[in-house]
Design an enzyme around this catalytic site. Structure first.
Site, PDB file in Angstrom:
ATOM      1  N   GLU A 154       0.865  -1.185   0.000  1.00 57.30           N
ATOM      2  CA  GLU A 154       0.000   0.000   0.000  1.00 57.30           C
ATOM      3  C   GLU A 154       0.894   1.225   0.000  1.00 57.30           C
ATOM      4  O   GLU A 154       1.830   1.315   0.800  1.00 57.30           O
ATOM      5  CB  GLU A 154      -0.858   0.055   1.263  1.00 57.30           C
ATOM      6  CG  GLU A 154      -1.978  -0.956   1.298  1.00 57.30           C
ATOM      7  CD  GLU A 154      -2.767  -0.895   2.618  1.00 57.30           C
ATOM      8  OE1 GLU A 154      -3.546  -1.820   2.854  1.00 57.30           O
ATOM      9  OE2 GLU A 154      -2.583   0.068   3.398  1.00 57.30           O
TER      10      GLU A 154
ATOM     11  N   ASP B 223      -5.768   9.501  10.507  1.00 60.39           N
ATOM     12  CA  ASP B 223      -4.432   9.000  10.804  1.00 60.39           C
ATOM     13  C   ASP B 223      -3.860   9.555  12.090  1.00 60.39           C
ATOM     14  O   ASP B 223      -4.094  10.703  12.449  1.00 60.39           O
ATOM     15  CB  ASP B 223      -3.477   9.337   9.642  1.00 60.39           C
ATOM     16  CG  ASP B 223      -3.722   8.434   8.452  1.00 60.39           C
ATOM     17  OD1 ASP B 223      -3.621   7.207   8.628  1.00 60.39           O
ATOM     18  OD2 ASP B 223      -4.037   8.951   7.361  1.00 60.39           O
TER      19      ASP B 223
END
Lengths: 405, 280
Positions: free
Chosen positions: B51, B62
Site C-alpha cells: 500500500e 491517521d
C-alpha cells in the site's frame, strides 16, 4: 453551473445531504453509522414538540432571545443612505450567535444518550458556547484548539477552563482551526460510542450543515417578525460575515425565496486576494472535499488544503459551509471579500458612532455595509447580522493599531 | 476482475496456506528517491502486497506517525504526479506485486477522477483505499474504478454492524480491510480474540480475503493476527522506521530503506510462522 432556477432555494439538502454538487457525507466508515444515527435522531427531534419547546425555553430564558433588531440611527446618518438595522446576536449569552447552535446540539446529544462532548474552536467563541452548554447539562467537555489560536485567544481559553472544559492545544499542521477540526474528528473516531461532536459551523458531513442551519435560522425568523413590526415591510438587503457560514445562513435561509431581497455574504479578504494571505474560500478557492463535505476550499493544484489568513480568527477557515457554495453557484447570494484593514476601520467606526464594540467577524460585514449603504436610497433597508461582540478582539485590534495594552 | 494481481497473489498464498503481509509506506517519504528505494526493497524483504499512501494535508483518520510521514513527503515536494511516476518506475522491475494506493479523496478529485483512473491503471496500480469515500458515495469513484479494472477496497470497522455490512461489502473487490479498532492509525494494538470474532463475522458474508490492520507493530502480533485473518497490514510501524533512520537534518539516509526492509523481514517471519501453525 445551474441554469434552471430552482422552485425554492430552501428545499435542500437532498436525502443524501447534497446541495447541488456540494455537501454529502465524506467520512471514514467508523463514523458513518454514527452520522446516520445522528440524522435519524435529528429528524425525529425536528418533529418532536417537546424538543422544540425545550429549545425555545432555553433560547428565551438562558440565552436571552429574541435578540433585538436595532435601528442604527447614528451609523445610518453617518453613511447617508439606506436605513441600517443590526440583528444584535452579540447580546446573546456567551456573546455571539454560537450559543443558538450549541443549545440545539446539546439537546440532541442528550437525546442520543451520549455522555461526552467534544468540539473544535478557532477564535474560541464556539468553544466557549460548547463549554457553557456542557457545564449547564453536566457533561465532560474537550475542546480542540490550534496551538496558534490558544496563544492569540487566551481570554477565551481561560473562559473555557472556568466552565470546566479541557482544552487540547493542537500542534499538527499549522495549529489553526482546520487542524483543530482534524483532531476533533480523530477523537470522535476513537470514542465513537459515548461521544457527541458539536460542530460549530454549518459545515461537515450531512446532517451537520442542515441541523446547524436550522438551529441558527432562529436569527432570520426573528428578523422577519421584527422588521415587519418596525417598518411594515421586509428589508432590501441582508449582509452577514461568512467564515464557515453559520451566522450568515441563519440570517439568510428564511429569506432565500424572497426574490426581491438582495443577499450578501462577506468573506475574509485578509491582506488581499492576490497573495495567499486571505481566507476567501468562495472568491478565491475551488470545489474540493474536506471535513466530510464537498465545498469551496482554498487549496493548491495537488488538492492540498492551504492555511488561510484573517485578522479575525473566527473567519480563519479554508472552507465554507456547502449550502453557501451552492447559493453562490445558483447565483442567489453574492459573496465578496473585505480586507483586514477595511474591517479594522469598520470596527473603529461602530465604536464611535453607535457605542458598540463589534467582534472582528461582523466588522467584515459592517465594512460591506459602509460600501453599499451610501449608494442606496434613504427609503431602503439593510439588515446586518451583528453576530458577536468585540471584547475578545480588543487585544488584536490594539496590536494592529500600534496601541500598547 | 480480469488479470488481477491482487486476486492472483491471494490465490497463490491460499495454496501456500499462509496469510499475506501487506506493507504501507507513504509515497515520497522522506523524499522521492529514498521512497522509491524503500518501495523497491519491499517484495524481497517479504511484503506480499504494497500500500502506498498518497500524502494529504489533512489526514483525518491517521495518527501522528502517518501524519508526520505525509508532512515529510509534502515538504519534499511529493504530489500525485510523482506518486504515480514512482509506481511506474517500480513496475519496470516488478510486475507481480499488487500495489494499492491509500489516502483521501481530495487530491484525486482535484487531479480529476477519470484522468486519475486512466493514469493509475496505466501506471500499474491494482486497487484503491479511499478513507473518506463510504459506500454512500460509490458513484463518485468506486464504480468508475471498477470499470477501469481497479479494485475499490473498502474498510469495515467495529462500528459496521450486521445491518450495514452488506452495504459495505457491495462493490468491494480485491479484499476487505478490517480496521481492528475504533480509532486512528497507529493507536493501541487490537485484542486478538475480538479481531478473530470480527473476521469470522465478515467472512460469513463474503468470499473475499479479509485483511486486518491498525496497531500491528511486530512479528508476534503479525503471527497472532495472521492466524485468523487472510492478510496482516502494517503501516505506522514501518513509517516510524523511516522516521527513526533519518539524518540529523531530517533527510533520508543510507540506512533508511534498510531499516524498513529489516522490519519487513521480521514481520514476514511472523506471517510465515502463522502458516506453520495453521498447517500443523
Amino acid at each position: 453551473m445551474s441554469t434552471v432556477e430552482p422552485n425554492s432555494f430552501r428545499a435542500g439538502p437532498d436525502p443524501e445531504g447534497h446541495f447541488g454538487i456540494f455537501g454529502g457525507r465524506y467520512v471514514a466508515e467508523t463514523l458513518m453509522p454514527l452520522i446516520l444515527d445522528l440524522e435519524k435522531a435529528y429528524y425525529e427531534a425536528k418533529e418532536d414538540p417537546e424538543f422544540k419547546a425545550e429549545l425555545e425555553h432555553l433560547n428565551t430564558h438562558y440565552s436571552g432571545r429574541p435578540s433585538p433588531l436595532y435601528f442604527a440611527e447614528g451609523l445610518t446618518k453617518h453613511l447617508g443612505g439606506a436605513k441600517i438595522y443590526f440583528k444584535r446576536d452579540e447580546l446573546n449569552h456567551t456573546g455571539s450567535h454560537k450559543i443558538n447552535n450549541c443549545l440545539g446540539q446539546i439537546l440532541l446529544a442528550r437525546k442520543m444518550g451520549k455522555t461526552r462532548i467534544i468540539a473544535e474552536t478557532g477564535a474560541g467563541q464556539h468553544g466557549v458556547a460548547t463549554a457553557t452548554v456542557a457545564a449547564k447539562f453536566g457533561y465532560p467537555c474537550v475542546v480542540y484548539m490550534g496551538e496558534t489560536d490558544v496563544e492569540r485567544q487566551s481570554p477565551n481559553v481561560f473562559r473555557m477552563k472556568l466552565l470546566g472544559a479541557e482544552i487540547v492545544p493542537v500542534t499538527s499542521g499549522a495549529g489553526t482551526l482546520k487542524d483543530a477540526m482534524n483532531e476533533a474528528l480523530r477523537d470522535w473516531v476513537t470514542n465513537v460510542e459515548d461521544t457527541y461532536y458539536i460542530i460549530g459551523t454549518a459545515a461537515g458531513p450531512h446532517p451537520y450543515p442542515e441541523l446547524v442551519r436550522d438551529f441558527q435560522s432562529v436569527i432570520g425568523n426573528e428578523v422577519r417578525g421584527q422588521i415587519m413590526e418596525a417598518e411594515g415591510r421586509l428589508p432590501d438587503m441582508l449582509i452577514a460575515a461568512v467564515g464557515g457560514g453559520s451566522n450568515a445562513i441563519g440570517l439568510f435561509h428564511p429569506f432565500l425565496d424572497e426574490k426581491d431581497i438582495q443577499i450578501v455574504g462577506v468573506e475574509a479578504g485578509g491582506h488581499g486576494l492576490d497573495g495567499d494571505e486571505h481566507c476567501a474560500s468562495i472568491s478565491a478557492g475551488k470545489p474540493g472535499v474536506l471535513h466530510g463535505n464537498r465545498t469551496f476550499l482554498l487549496q493548491d493544484d495537488d488538492g492540498q488544503i492551504l492555511e488561510g489568513h484573517s485578522i479575525s480568527a473566527g473567519l480563519d477557515y479554508p472552507g465554507i459551509g456547502p449550502e453557501h457554495s451552492w447559493l453562490k453557484e445558483a447565483g442567489r447570494v453574492d459573496y465578496v471579500p473585505i480586507m483586514d484593514t477595511e474591517a479594522l476601520e469598520a470596527f473603529q467606526l461602530l465604536c464611535k458612532v453607535e457605542g458598540i464594540i463589534p467582534a472582528l467577524e461582523p466588522s467584515h460585514a459592517l465594512a460591506e455595509v459602509m460600501k453599499r449603504a451610501p449608494k442606496m436610497g434613504k427609503d431602503q433597508i439593510i439588515v446586518m447580522n451583528l453576530c458577536g461582540r468585540g471584547d475578545k478582539d480588543v487585544f488584536t485590534v490594539g496590536k494592529a493599531l500600534g496601541f500598547e495594552l | 476482475m480480469k488479470n488481477s494481481r491482487i486476486d492472483t497473489r491471494f490465490g497463490e498464498l491460499k495454496k501456500e496456506g499462509r496469510p499475506a503481509l501487506v506493507t504501507f509506506v507513504m509515497g515520497g517519504d522522506p523524499d522521492p528517491e529514498t521512497s522509491l528505494e524503500i518501495l523497491k526493497g519491499l517484495p524481497a524483504a517479504g511484503a506480499d502486497l504494497i500500500e502506498i499512501g498518497m500524502p494529504f494535508s489533512d489526514p483525518m483518520a491517521d495518527g501522528p506517525a502517518i501524519q508526520l510521514a505525509g508532512q515529510r513527503a509534502l515538504k519534499a515536494g511529493q504530489d500525485m504526479i510523482k506518486t504515480l511516476q514512482m509506481v511506474r518506475e517500480f513496475r519496470t522491475g516488478d510486475n507481480e506485486t499488487p500495489i494499492v494506493l491509500m489516502g483521501y479523496y481530495n487530491p484525486i478529485y482535484i487531479y480529476g477522477n477519470e484522468r486519475f483512473l486512466d493514469d493509475a491503471k496505466e501506471a500499474g496500480i491494482d486497487g484503491l483505499i479511499i478513507v473518506d469515500l463510504p459506500p454512500e458515495a460509490d458513484d463518485e469513484l468506486c464504480k468508475p474504478a471498477m470499470a477501469h479494472g481497479i479494485h475499490f477496497i473498502r474498510l469495515a470497522t467495529p462500528t459496521t454492524d450486521d445491518a450495514r455490512l452488506p452495504r459495505v461489502l457491495d462493490n468491494t473487490s480485491g479484499f476487505v480491510y478490517y480496521v481492528s479498532i475504533t480509532g486512528i492509525t497507529g493507536a493501541a494494538a487490537p485484542d486478538p480474540a475480538k479481531v478473530a470474532a470480527s473476521v469470522s463475522r465478515i467472512k460469513q458474508s463474503t468470499d473475499l480475503p479479509v485483511a486486518v490492520g491498525f496497531g500491528v507493530t511486530n512479528a508476534e502480533q503479525a503471527q497472532t493476527i495472521g492466524e485468523t485473518a487472510d492478510a496482516v497490514v502494517v503501516g505506522s510501524a514501518l513509517v516510524n522506521a523511516v522516521a527513526g533512520s533519518l539524518t540529523e537534518s531530517g533527510k533520508g539516509g543510507p540506512k533508511t530503506s534498510e531499516a524498513v526492509s529489516a522490519l519487513v523481514r521480521d514481520l514476514a517471519s511472523g506471517v510465515r510462522a502463522a502458516k506453520r501453525k495453521s498447517a500443523a
